[in-house]
Motif scaffolding. Structure first.
Motif, PDB file in Angstrom:
ATOM      1  N   ILE A 114       0.837  -1.199   0.000  1.00  0.00           N
ATOM      2  CA  ILE A 114       0.000   0.000   0.000  1.00  0.00           C
ATOM      3  C   ILE A 114       0.869   1.246   0.000  1.00  0.00           C
ATOM      4  CG2 ILE A 114      -1.655   1.333   1.375  1.00  0.00           C
ATOM      5  CD1 ILE A 114      -2.975  -1.398   2.032  1.00  0.00           C
ATOM      6  N   GLU A 115       1.949   1.239   0.765  1.00  0.00           N
ATOM      7  CA  GLU A 115       2.883   2.366   0.729  1.00  0.00           C
ATOM      8  C   GLU A 115       3.433   2.564  -0.682  1.00  0.00           C
ATOM      9  OE1 GLU A 115       6.023   2.599   3.682  1.00  0.00           O
ATOM     10  OE2 GLU A 115       4.740   1.523   5.094  1.00  0.00           O
ATOM     11  N   ASP A 116       3.817   1.474  -1.327  1.00  0.00           N
ATOM     12  CA  ASP A 116       4.341   1.554  -2.693  1.00  0.00           C
ATOM     13  C   ASP A 116       3.290   2.105  -3.661  1.00  0.00           C
ATOM     14  OD1 ASP A 116       6.750   0.540  -1.803  1.00  0.00           O
ATOM     15  OD2 ASP A 116       6.379  -1.497  -2.552  1.00  0.00           O
ATOM     16  N   MET A 117       2.047   1.665  -3.513  1.00  0.00           N
ATOM     17  CA  MET A 117       0.967   2.156  -4.388  1.00  0.00           C
ATOM     18  C   MET A 117       0.732   3.648  -4.176  1.00  0.00           C
ATOM     19  SD  MET A 117      -1.881  -0.868  -4.597  1.00  0.00           S
ATOM     20  CE  MET A 117      -1.902  -1.339  -2.878  1.00  0.00           C
ATOM     21  N   LEU A 118       0.710   4.081  -2.922  1.00  0.00           N
ATOM     22  CA  LEU A 118       0.522   5.503  -2.643  1.00  0.00           C
ATOM     23  C   LEU A 118       1.650   6.327  -3.242  1.00  0.00           C
ATOM     24  CD1 LEU A 118      -0.674   5.336   1.068  1.00  0.00           C
ATOM     25  CD2 LEU A 118      -2.059   5.975  -0.919  1.00  0.00           C
ATOM     26  N   SER A 119       2.879   5.840  -3.110  1.00  0.00           N
ATOM     27  CA  SER A 119       4.034   6.544  -3.672  1.00  0.00           C
ATOM     28  C   SER A 119       3.950   6.654  -5.183  1.00  0.00           C
ATOM     29  CB  SER A 119       5.330   5.826  -3.298  1.00  0.00           C
ATOM     30  OG  SER A 119       5.552   5.891  -1.916  1.00  0.00           O
ATOM     31  N   ALA A 120       3.438   5.611  -5.828  1.00  0.00           N
ATOM     32  CA  ALA A 120       3.341   5.602  -7.281  1.00  0.00           C
ATOM     33  C   ALA A 120       2.201   6.492  -7.787  1.00  0.00           C
ATOM     34  CB  ALA A 120       3.137   4.173  -7.783  1.00  0.00           C
ATOM     35  N   CYS A 121       1.156   6.639  -6.997  1.00  0.00           N
ATOM     36  CA  CYS A 121      -0.035   7.364  -7.452  1.00  0.00           C
ATOM     37  C   CYS A 121      -0.070   8.829  -7.037  1.00  0.00           C
ATOM     38  CB  CYS A 121      -1.289   6.678  -6.923  1.00  0.00           C
ATOM     39  SG  CYS A 121      -1.545   5.025  -7.592  1.00  0.00           S
ATOM     40  N   PHE A 122       0.637   9.191  -5.983  1.00  0.00           N
ATOM     41  CA  PHE A 122       0.557  10.539  -5.434  1.00  0.00           C
ATOM     42  C   PHE A 122       1.940  11.078  -5.126  1.00  0.00           C
ATOM     43  CE2 PHE A 122      -3.329   8.383  -4.099  1.00  0.00           C
ATOM     44  CZ  PHE A 122      -4.308   9.278  -4.513  1.00  0.00           C
ATOM     45  N   GLU A 123       2.100  12.386  -5.300  1.00  0.00           N
ATOM     46  CA  GLU A 123       3.310  13.040  -4.828  1.00  0.00           C
ATOM     47  C   GLU A 123       3.084  13.383  -3.367  1.00  0.00           C
ATOM     48  OE1 GLU A 123       4.727  16.336  -7.092  1.00  0.00           O
ATOM     49  OE2 GLU A 123       4.123  15.407  -8.972  1.00  0.00           O
ATOM     50  N   GLY A 124       4.067  13.179  -2.564  1.00  0.00           N
ATOM     51  CA  GLY A 124       3.927  13.516  -1.153  1.00  0.00           C
ATOM     52  C   GLY A 124       4.888  12.720  -0.309  1.00  0.00           C
ATOM     53  N   GLU A 125       4.829  12.992   0.985  1.00  0.00           N
ATOM     54  CA  GLU A 125       5.700  12.323   1.955  1.00  0.00           C
ATOM     55  C   GLU A 125       4.920  11.211   2.647  1.00  0.00           C
ATOM     56  OE1 GLU A 125       7.549  13.455   6.268  1.00  0.00           O
ATOM     57  OE2 GLU A 125       7.468  15.033   4.758  1.00  0.00           O
ATOM     58  N   ASP A 181       0.431  20.068  -0.911  1.00  0.00           N
ATOM     59  CA  ASP A 181      -0.370  21.226  -0.480  1.00  0.00           C
ATOM     60  C   ASP A 181      -0.661  21.206   1.017  1.00  0.00           C
ATOM     61  OD1 ASP A 181      -2.335  19.271  -0.175  1.00  0.00           O
ATOM     62  OD2 ASP A 181      -3.767  20.201  -1.542  1.00  0.00           O
ATOM     63  N   GLY A 182      -0.134  20.197   1.737  1.00  0.00           N
ATOM     64  CA  GLY A 182      -0.317  20.108   3.176  1.00  0.00           C
ATOM     65  C   GLY A 182      -1.461  19.208   3.617  1.00  0.00           C
ATOM     66  N   GLN A 183      -2.274  18.752   2.680  1.00  0.00           N
ATOM     67  CA  GLN A 183      -3.380  17.853   3.030  1.00  0.00           C
ATOM     68  C   GLN A 183      -2.799  16.557   3.585  1.00  0.00           C
ATOM     69  OE1 GLN A 183      -5.974  17.025  -0.282  1.00  0.00           O
ATOM     70  NE2 GLN A 183      -7.662  16.457   1.043  1.00  0.00           N
ATOM     71  N   LYS A 184      -3.421  16.039   4.657  1.00  0.00           N
ATOM     72  CA  LYS A 184      -2.894  14.861   5.352  1.00  0.00           C
ATOM     73  C   LYS A 184      -3.901  13.717   5.329  1.00  0.00           C
ATOM     74  CE  LYS A 184      -0.261  17.707   8.521  1.00  0.00           C
ATOM     75  NZ  LYS A 184      -0.020  18.076   9.924  1.00  0.00           N
ATOM     76  N   PHE A 185      -3.372  12.503   5.244  1.00  0.00           N
ATOM     77  CA  PHE A 185      -4.182  11.294   5.275  1.00  0.00           C
ATOM     78  C   PHE A 185      -3.487  10.262   6.149  1.00  0.00           C
ATOM     79  CE2 PHE A 185      -5.165  13.314   1.288  1.00  0.00           C
ATOM     80  CZ  PHE A 185      -6.528  13.194   1.193  1.00  0.00           C
TER      81      PHE A 185
END
Length: 51
Positions: free
Chosen positions: A13-24, A38-42
């Motif tokens: 899931i971490e890998d998928m999030l990294s591939a689909c979204f820019e962010g930390e 933009d600072g939005q957090k999940f």
């Protein structure tokens, strides 16, 4: 045959999030946290469901 572990699922899931979204992305106590540019957090919680 061994199934998928919770750790395997969290890593995928971490890998998928990294591939689909820019962010930390970070993880603490089983929670996956993501902060978008933009600072939005999940946060995402992944645990094995009871049978």
């Amino acid at each position: 045959m061994k199934g998928v572990t919770v750790e395997d699922m969290r890593e995928e899931i971490e890998d998928m999030l990294s591939a689909c979204f820019e962010g930390e992305i970070s993880r603490e106590n089983g929670q996956i946290y993501m902060i978008l540019p933009d600072g939005q957090k999940f946060n995402v919680s992944v645990d094995e469901a009871a049978a």
